[in-house]
Design an enzyme around this catalytic site. Structure first.
Site, mmCIF file in Angstrom:
data_model
loop_
_atom_site.group_PDB
_atom_site.id
_atom_site.type_symbol
_atom_site.label_atom_id
_atom_site.label_comp_id
_atom_site.label_asym_id
_atom_site.label_seq_id
_atom_site.Cartn_x
_atom_site.Cartn_y
_atom_site.Cartn_z
ATOM 1 N N ASN A 1 40.719 -22.200 -32.956
ATOM 2 C CA ASN A 1 41.897 -22.710 -33.655
ATOM 3 C C ASN A 1 42.908 -21.616 -33.992
ATOM 4 O O ASN A 1 44.038 -21.908 -34.359
ATOM 5 C CB ASN A 1 41.426 -23.407 -34.938
ATOM 6 C CG ASN A 1 42.555 -23.841 -35.826
ATOM 7 O OD1 ASN A 1 43.216 -24.834 -35.568
ATOM 8 N ND2 ASN A 1 42.795 -23.097 -36.894
ATOM 9 N N TYR B 1 54.611 -20.146 -26.755
ATOM 10 C CA TYR B 1 53.617 -21.011 -27.392
ATOM 11 C C TYR B 1 53.271 -22.201 -26.498
ATOM 12 O O TYR B 1 52.099 -22.552 -26.325
ATOM 13 C CB TYR B 1 54.174 -21.484 -28.733
ATOM 14 C CG TYR B 1 53.304 -22.420 -29.517
ATOM 15 C CD1 TYR B 1 52.152 -21.979 -30.159
ATOM 16 C CD2 TYR B 1 53.653 -23.765 -29.650
ATOM 17 C CE1 TYR B 1 51.363 -22.856 -30.906
ATOM 18 C CE2 TYR B 1 52.877 -24.642 -30.389
ATOM 19 C CZ TYR B 1 51.733 -24.176 -31.017
ATOM 20 O OH TYR B 1 50.961 -25.045 -31.750
ATOM 21 N N LYS C 1 49.585 -22.995 -24.948
ATOM 22 C CA LYS C 1 48.884 -24.235 -25.272
ATOM 23 C C LYS C 1 48.625 -25.087 -24.033
ATOM 24 O O LYS C 1 47.620 -25.810 -23.964
ATOM 25 C CB LYS C 1 49.678 -25.026 -26.308
ATOM 26 C CG LYS C 1 49.688 -24.384 -27.692
ATOM 27 C CD LYS C 1 48.287 -24.174 -28.233
ATOM 28 C CE LYS C 1 48.269 -23.799 -29.698
ATOM 29 N NZ LYS C 1 46.899 -23.564 -30.193
ATOM 30 N N ASP D 1 38.501 -15.476 -39.536
ATOM 31 C CA ASP D 1 39.938 -15.345 -39.751
ATOM 32 C C ASP D 1 40.266 -13.869 -39.878
ATOM 33 O O ASP D 1 39.629 -13.150 -40.651
ATOM 34 C CB ASP D 1 40.400 -16.093 -41.004
ATOM 35 C CG ASP D 1 41.896 -16.365 -40.977
ATOM 36 O OD1 ASP D 1 42.282 -17.529 -40.730
ATOM 37 O OD2 ASP D 1 42.675 -15.425 -41.187
ATOM 38 N N ASP E 1 38.699 -9.606 -34.599
ATOM 39 C CA ASP E 1 39.788 -10.059 -33.744
ATOM 40 C C ASP E 1 39.194 -10.712 -32.505
ATOM 41 O O ASP E 1 38.724 -10.023 -31.588
ATOM 42 C CB ASP E 1 40.671 -8.875 -33.360
ATOM 43 C CG ASP E 1 41.858 -9.269 -32.503
ATOM 44 O OD1 ASP E 1 41.976 -10.453 -32.139
ATOM 45 O OD2 ASP E 1 42.678 -8.378 -32.180
ATOM 46 N N ILE E 2 39.217 -12.036 -32.433
ATOM 47 C CA ILE E 2 38.550 -12.743 -31.352
ATOM 48 C C ILE E 2 39.350 -12.728 -30.052
ATOM 49 O O ILE E 2 38.895 -13.253 -29.038
ATOM 50 C CB ILE E 2 38.211 -14.191 -31.764
ATOM 51 C CG1 ILE E 2 39.387 -14.901 -32.456
ATOM 52 C CG2 ILE E 2 37.028 -14.168 -32.728
ATOM 53 C CD1 ILE E 2 40.415 -15.479 -31.540
ATOM 54 N N LEU F 1 44.603 -25.972 -40.668
ATOM 55 C CA LEU F 1 43.678 -26.800 -39.913
ATOM 56 C C LEU F 1 42.292 -26.180 -39.826
ATOM 57 O O LEU F 1 41.286 -26.881 -39.981
ATOM 58 C CB LEU F 1 44.227 -27.040 -38.505
ATOM 59 C CG LEU F 1 45.331 -28.086 -38.372
ATOM 60 C CD1 LEU F 1 46.022 -27.964 -37.028
ATOM 61 C CD2 LEU F 1 44.769 -29.485 -38.551
#
Length: 301
Positions: free
Chosen positions: A100, A171, A175, A38, A73-74, A19
């Site tokens: 994302n 997860y 989310k 990334d 690494d965000i 995505l």
């Protein structure tokens, strides 16, 4: 290249594959200058052989667009700061942040280790919070300097975060947290010219290939409903100036379908303005539940 994002500077995290890659390419096709982030890790968050961020940036440039790669690494303060700095120092501005990045470590709850819980919460939820924090600080400074931005943030949630998903407690929690973060950010940042929305996409990626195993194969002919590229047009629109007035919303997108999600809001209620006994509370609760809409089914239940 020109389009609805002509001249805008867009940061996309987790943009090396799936995505994120589709979003980065779609923004570039609409005239945006893109920072492709990334870390290049595997599906479980471990080190990958090569970071694909540079490959996506090169793909954009080869098509005539502008892009730079960022491999930080965000989910760390240092990485998130350097991500925002990459946009501002390279292109002189930042207009849109699309978060994302993520990975999976699926386990049933009784088998879910603390490390797997922490890792998924860190990458998904902290990995949304930190880029948002430093992008928001930049936009606030711009607004206070009299340069109120037309800024956009698009967060990536999931149907698992809206309904739950068996075997994905970590997860699903992350989310769901992203939705809460989105609503707070939309309220807090509006004064600085920032709109914040969230998307719950369904598409064929490394993360979803097991979840949608029966429907993942691309058709030999006709419309490929599970292609990641189907989701990107809505993301691009939300990330553009064309989406003025849309903030604090959650959308689902899959194939050719777009849905505005309507979240928690008061349903049937009863107020006797007095304290109930437990038995009375239970009787009232059952009456209210009988009048309420049933909840959506948890994925995998």
């Amino acid at each position: 290249m020109s389009g609805i994002c002509d001249g805008r500077v867009v940061v996309v995290t987790g943009a090396g594959r799936g995505l994120g890659r589709a979003h980065a390419l779609a923004f570039a096709a609409e005239g945006a200058r893109v920072v492709v982030n990334d870390l290049g890790v595997g599906l479980d968050g471990g080190p990958g052989p090569d970071s694909p961020a540079g490959q996506v940036a090169e793909e954009i440039r080869a098509a005539g667009g502008e892009a730079v790669a960022h491999g930080g690494d965000i989910a760390t303060g240092r990485g998130a700061v350097s991500l925002i700095r990459a946009a501002v120092e390279t292109y002189g501005r930042l207009d849109t942040l699309v978060s994302n990045a993520g990975f999976l470590r699926d386990r049933m709850l009784v088998n879910l280790g603390e490390g797997d819980w922490d890792a998924v919460i860190r990458v998904h939820l902290t990995g949304h919070f930190l880029p948002l924090k430093y992008a928001a600080a930049h936009w606030r400074a711009e607004a206070k300097a009299g340069r109120t931005p037309v800024a956009r943030v698009v967060h990536t949630s999931s149907g698992a975060g809206l309904l739950g998903s068996v075997g994905q407690g970590n997860y699903s929690a992350a989310k769901a947290g992203i939705v809460g973060l989105t609503l707070v950010a939309a309220a807090e940042l509006a004064r600085y010219g920032v709109q914040v929305n969230a998307l719950a996409p369904a598409a064929r990626t490394r993360m979803t290939e097991r979840t949608f195993a029966e429907t993942m194969a691309a058709p030999a002919t006709g419309f490929d409903a599970m292609a990641p590229e189907n989701v990107s047009p809505l993301v691009v629109w939300l990330g553009s100036a064309e989406s003025t007035g849309v903030t604090g919303r959650v959308f689902e997108a899959e194939g050719g379908r777009i849905t505005v999600m309507e979240g928690w809001r008061p349903g049937p209620t009863n107020d006797i303005r007095a304290r109930r006994t437990p038995a009375e509370a239970g009787e009232t609760a059952r009456k209210l539940l009988a009048a309420a809409e049933p909840p959506g089914a948890v994925y995998g239940a």
